[in-house]
Motif scaffolding. Structure first.
Motif, PDB file in Angstrom:
ATOM      1  N   ARG A   2      -3.407   2.574  10.026  1.00 56.92           N
ATOM      2  CA  ARG A   2      -3.515   2.279   8.687  1.00 56.92           C
ATOM      3  C   ARG A   2      -3.507  -0.157   8.969  1.00 56.92           C
ATOM      4  N   THR A  31       0.263  -1.122   0.201  1.00 55.29           N
ATOM      5  CA  THR A  31      -0.264   0.229   0.135  1.00 55.29           C
ATOM      6  C   THR A  31       0.944   1.200  -0.030  1.00 55.29           C
ATOM      7  N   SER A  48      -8.039   2.795   4.654  1.00 55.10           N
ATOM      8  CA  SER A  48      -8.440   4.192   4.687  1.00 55.10           C
ATOM      9  C   SER A  48      -8.706   4.757   5.923  1.00 55.10           C
ATOM     10  N   HIS A  49      -8.179   6.092   6.230  1.00 53.50           N
ATOM     11  CA  HIS A  49      -8.565   6.419   7.792  1.00 53.50           C
ATOM     12  C   HIS A  49     -10.375   6.693   7.871  1.00 53.50           C
ATOM     13  N   GLU A  50     -11.034   6.738   6.596  1.00 54.41           N
ATOM     14  CA  GLU A  50     -11.778   7.171   6.635  1.00 54.41           C
ATOM     15  C   GLU A  50     -12.873   5.823   7.131  1.00 54.41           C
TER      16      GLU A  50
END
Lengths: 230, 230
Positions: free
Chosen positions: B41, A182, B46-48
């Motif tokens: 992560r 990633t 993702s952060h969301e």
């Protein structure tokens, strides 16, 4: 180039470097002395102890071993040597020492000029593009994670398949390598114990008794057979 | 201070943070909103997505969660927050992000002022003196390995005992920590899954269902019971 990058020095139940003996006779056929790089210090053993261990094995195929730590001018010692072996241990300690003494690029240039190189475990990690796929604990802070790039990919030595019986929530090796992808677009060769990478001039193959697992950005991980070109 | 540093967020077969629920109700008793730090992560999510996961758990104990990534001025957001949770994942990615955005010391000052802090896995590593005893893969290069030092020792989360049935030559966790001690004179707390460190003001204890293994320079590793002071 004339290189072996091995997953491990020792197979379970075996003796140090024993399983690689026929390969090492070929790799080092043209030299009678090998410069040993002991900086990874497995289990914290001293440079002297570690060099003695390597020397003990290589005496069985008629090769002398000197440890790089014995010399004052280490860059000149690398330039004068005809063949190299970097032993396993802690990759952070190895890479920190090589960078701080400005030896990483000196070793790279000599190996790229055709001198024989053997790496095991941490010594194989430094043959990759960088050390970002080592399994080791970051016990010291190296000035850079960059390595020699003797092959155009990264290596994960001691590659280990997930164990479905383990009731533990730490990441599997595969999860860790997928996390690497990633953040980095670079092929990773998951080298199971018993396997090694062989580079002869521009031909790079994977050798040994196991399949090898390859990880690339945007692809499912896949397996290749012993003898495949990389 | 009011701190929990947990080995893992999730026990084998359990739900996210479920085993810690009674402790978290106490830790966060005085606040109705928690600032979540998603930078580790796990698995590259993702952060969301990661913030949504934390919010989903904390809604079950009536707490709102906002993700630090949502805010422009992150230092000011940390200063304004009343409580913190740093989730697990990759410690190198977490520490790199915190240092590059100059947030490590801001978070440290706020937690030392008495605001509640929960860390899991990588989020616990950053509560130690430095990240040199993480288990994670060095997928990115942080500008420093220094952490917050909310406790005067280092943590090894997901501590795992050697498996005598594993026919594999990679280092055991204990070997890795002993290598750390050859290079660093700092206590390491090997925190098995199910255990956490609890700091209330100046009292630091280890809690949970397992024994905890302690490593110190010049001593044999030893075990302490749940409830012991550190």
């Amino acid at each position: 180039m004339n290189i072996i990058l091995a997953s491990t020095s020792t197979l379970f139940g075996g003796q140090y470097l024993e399983y690689l003996k026929p390969e090492l006779e070929k790799l080092f056929a043209d030299v009678d002395e090998i410069l040993f790089i002991p900086f990874a210090r497995p289990g914290g053993i001293s440079h002297e102890e570690y060099t003695a261990k390597a020397a003990s094995f290589f005496s069985t195929i008629g090769k002398k071993v000197r440890g790089l730590h014995e010399f004052e001018d280490k860059a000149e010692t690398i330039n004068q040597a005809k063949a190299y072996f970097t032993g396993g241990g802690n990759t952070f300690l190895l890479v920190k020492t090589l960078h701080e003494e400005h030896l990483m690029s000196v070793l790279k240039q000599n190996v790229e000029s055709g001198k024989a190189y053997l790496g095991c475990s941490a010594g194989s990690n430094i043959g990759g593009v960088n050390m970002k796929t080592t399994n080791d604990m970051p016990i010291v802070y190296p000035p850079s994670f960059d390595c020699m790039g003797l092959v155009p990919f990264n290596i994960n030595p001691h590659y280990l398949d997930p164990n479905p019986d383990l009731h533990h929530n730490g990441e599997t090796r595969e999860t860790r390598i997928l996390e690497f992808l990633t953040q980095n677009d670079l092929k990773v060769v998951g080298l199971r114990e018993g396997n090694w990478i062989r580079r002869i001039d521009n031909r790079i193959t994977v050798e040994g008794s196991q399949l090898t697992r390859i990880f690339e950005q945007g692809k499912e991980p896949y397996e290749i057979e012993s003898g495949s070109e990389l």
